[in-house]
Design an enzyme around this catalytic site. Structure first.
Site, PDB file in Angstrom:
ATOM      1  N   GLY A 101      14.278  46.926   6.638  1.00 29.00           N
ATOM      2  CA  GLY A 101      15.437  47.181   6.534  1.00 29.00           C
ATOM      3  C   GLY A 101      16.507  45.814   6.442  1.00 29.00           C
ATOM      4  N   GLY A 135      21.922  46.064   7.782  1.00 28.50           N
ATOM      5  CA  GLY A 135      20.915  45.187   7.451  1.00 28.50           C
ATOM      6  C   GLY A 135      21.471  44.082   7.533  1.00 28.50           C
ATOM      7  N   ASP A 267       4.326  46.343  14.194  1.00 27.48           N
ATOM      8  CA  ASP A 267       5.134  46.425  12.559  1.00 27.48           C
ATOM      9  C   ASP A 267       5.380  44.376  13.261  1.00 27.48           C
ATOM     10  OD1 ASP A 267       7.449  46.951  14.335  1.00 27.48           O
ATOM     11  OD2 ASP A 267       8.311  46.887  13.636  1.00 27.48           O
TER      12      ASP A 267
HETATM   13  P1  AMP Z   1      13.021  44.321  15.005  1.00 31.69           P
HETATM   14  O1  AMP Z   1      12.814  45.606  15.785  1.00 31.69           O
HETATM   15  O2  AMP Z   1      14.069  43.834  14.505  1.00 31.69           O
HETATM   16  O3  AMP Z   1      10.668  44.594  14.855  1.00 31.69           O
HETATM   17  O4  AMP Z   1      13.154  46.644  13.786  1.00 31.69           O
HETATM   18  C1  AMP Z   1      12.661  47.320  13.440  1.00 31.69           C
HETATM   19  C2  AMP Z   1      13.259  47.922  12.178  1.00 31.69           C
HETATM   20  O5  AMP Z   1      14.186  48.336  12.182  1.00 31.69           O
HETATM   21  C3  AMP Z   1      12.690  47.220  11.101  1.00 31.69           C
HETATM   22  O6  AMP Z   1      12.416  47.710  10.050  1.00 31.69           O
HETATM   23  C4  AMP Z   1      13.776  46.841  10.678  1.00 31.69           C
HETATM   24  O7  AMP Z   1      13.665  46.375   9.199  1.00 31.69           O
HETATM   25  C5  AMP Z   1      14.964  47.507  10.941  1.00 31.69           C
HETATM   26  N1  AMP Z   1      16.349  47.413  11.476  1.00 31.69           N
HETATM   27  C6  AMP Z   1      16.171  46.919  12.639  1.00 31.69           C
HETATM   28  N2  AMP Z   1      17.146  45.910  12.937  1.00 31.69           N
HETATM   29  C7  AMP Z   1      18.450  46.395  11.362  1.00 31.69           C
HETATM   30  C8  AMP Z   1      19.434  46.671  10.769  1.00 31.69           C
HETATM   31  N3  AMP Z   1      20.651  46.082  11.160  1.00 31.69           N
HETATM   32  N4  AMP Z   1      20.045  46.848   9.602  1.00 31.69           N
HETATM   33  C9  AMP Z   1      18.778  47.058   9.415  1.00 31.69           C
HETATM   34  N5  AMP Z   1      18.110  47.408   9.623  1.00 31.69           N
HETATM   35  C10 AMP Z   1      17.280  47.230  10.865  1.00 31.69           C
HETATM   36 MG    MG Z   2      10.199  43.263  12.878  1.00 31.56          MG
END
Ligand code: AMP
Ligand code: MG
Length: 498
Positions: A101, A135, A267
């Protein structure tokens, strides 16, 4: 002396070897996306050592920013960035609304051992998987990931590497940082970004054909030892075993680094057993099984002491995915290799962190037990203890002058000394001597991270950040721990196959 350390940093001189191997998977695994266009691109961190290992050390600053700030494709590489598709369990709840994302697979290269390496991004713009997210990555988040990866590498953890951090000139709003806050884009190196969640998405779609294809791809590029003539019923359990072993080693490395990842969702686990994706991570000040990194982890699910069990649970979710292409019994057998691999790696890592040669299973287990028992009962500083006793029993005089020398007494301490006495010191180099006879260990406790962030936030003063990275580099050269998958420069020994 029974083992050797490199005497100097290798001189990276690899050639750039592009690859587009991930696109061979074909449709159904990723989506081509466009990077965000940023108002500003200011280089804040460039990992010259790792750039050298992949043949990109000679890029000038303009070219670096063009590739890692504006994402102009690297020569003969992936033409359009690929947002990878995945699902996952987050805090044990299944979430199908995941996927890249705020990142994408930008490029692939072969490293100096011929293995694939991904250049993946974080903060590079919105994708079909962004949901309500922007993003983006905050600059503080980027700084924290650069620091974590550097120190983990120094402590012998097989981690993704931070290759580049560029400030991007946007104002972001976040609930957990004073807002508006500054923005950045990170490029990280990791052998693979194929997550347990990549397989979980295929299970959710009941897609056996794509699961078999992904198994074959993982074996071809990352676990060639699991090849069994192309039969997924045999290859999937062999792959699971390789992933379970690598994951067991990864957790053991965290435990001996005193590291709490913080968000062990499926993930955030890749099939190469590389530690990656650093958000609310913490290093332990003192040994504390219940120590929890993320403020939103209200039940302590991902606390320090629960990491081994959590990764085992995550592996079970991965194994379930493979039932699409293989029978259950051999998959269950494959999972059983996780525990022994974890224990083997604990023994290996306690010796490496304490700077002694491995002896035998019983003696190394005793050292492990004595080390943790002492940390637990004394509440001595985790890294200070490693630092004071690195080199084993001959460090007695040095440790007697430590700020925590007062804790070096009593039954648990005597057990630790006895266990150290049973081990030969590892070789001692000029780098080791300079570091281990210095003022104290390189650490990144939360107060230190905040203290080096403050001058950046207040007056764009990066000097404490630079000084910390230099200190971490001295630690890396001093420990000289051969990490799993380390570069083959002829001087850094390769870790035994796990
Ligand atoms: P994470 O906690 O960083 O492993 O992310 C978990 C999910 O949330 C993944 O699908 C990321 O791509 C999405 N994600 C986290 N932060 C953002 C953001 N600022 N914008 C878009 N998607 C995000
Ligand atoms: Mg992640």
């Amino acid at each position: 002396m029974t083992s050797h350390r490199p005497t100097a940093d290798p001189t990276p001189g690899a050639t750039y070897r592009p690859s587009t191997a991930h696109t061979d998977l074909g449709p159904g695994y990723f989506d081509a996306v466009r990077p965000a266009v940023f108002p500003k691109t200011v280089l804040r961190y460039r990992n010259q050592r790792w750039a050298g290992h992949i043949g990109l050390g000679d890029l000038d600053e303009a070219a670096w920013i063009a590739h890692f700030g504006r994402f102009e494709p690297l020569p003969d590489n992936i033409a359009e960035p690929l947002a990878l598709r995945y699902h996952g369990h987050q805090f044990r709840t299944y979430n199908p609304d995941l996927g890249d994302g705020r990142g994408f697979l930008f490029a692939q290269v072969r490293d100096d051992q011929g293995r694939l390496l991904d250049l993946g991004t974080k903060g590079s713009g919105r994708t079909p998987y962004s949901r309500s997210g922007d993003g983006r990555l905050t600059l503080k988040g980027g700084v924290r990931e650069v620091l974590a990866t550097a120190l983990l590498e120094a402590f012998g953890v097989y981690t993704s590497k931070s290759l580049s951090l560029i400030e991007t000139g946007e104002e972001l709003v976040r609930g957990d940082e004073p807002s508006p806050t500054r923005s950045s884009v990170l490029v990280r190196l990791s052998h693979s970004h194929i997550r347990f969640g990549t397989f979980q998405r295929l299970l959710a779609e009941n897609d056996a054909a794509r699961t078999a294809r992904l198994v074959a791809h993982c074996i071809q590029h990352y676990h060639p030892g699991a090849a069994r003539g192309g039969d997924p019923a045999q290859e999937a359990p062999a792959l699971l075993e390789a992933v379970a072993r690598a994951s067991g080693a990864m957790v053991a490395e965290w435990m001996l680094a005193g590291f709490v990842h913080g968000v062990l969702n499926t993930d955030n686990m890749v099939i190469t057993g590389e530690s990656f994706d650093y958000g609310p991570w913490r290093f332990l000040p003192t040994y504390e099984p219940g120590f929890t990194a993320a403020y939103f982890d209200e039940t302590g699910l991902y606390a320090y002491g629960r990491q081994p069990g959590t990764v085992a649970w995550n592996l079970e979710r991965f194994a379930e995915c493979l039932t699409l292409v293989a029978p259950v019994a051999p998959l269950e057998d494959a999972l059983k290799t996780y525990g022994p691999a974890f224990n083997d790696a604990l023994r290996r890592m306690v010796c490496l962190r304490l700077g002694v040669a491995a002896k035998d299973e019983a003696a190394d287990d005793e050292l492990l037990g004595a080390f943790f028992q002492f940390l637990h009962s004394s509440k001595a500083g985790f890294e200070r203890t490693v630092f004071d006793w690195h080199g084993g029993a001959p460090r007695r005089d040095f440790a007697a002058a430590s700020p925590q020398a007062g804790l070096y007494s009593g039954e648990a301490f005597m057990r630790l000394v006895k266990a150290l006495e049973a081990h030969e010191p590892r070789g001692w180099t000029a780098e080791a001597q300079a570091y281990f006879e210095g003022a104290g260990p390189a650490t990144l406790l939360i107060d230190q991270v905040e203290a080096l962030w403050a001058p950046i936030a207040e007056r764009d003063d990066w000097s404490l950040f630079e000084a910390k990275l230099a200190e971490i580099e001295r630690a890396r050269l001093a420990f000289a721990i051969p990490t799993r998958g380390g570069p083959s420069d002829g001087r850094v020994a390769t870790a035994p196959a796990l």
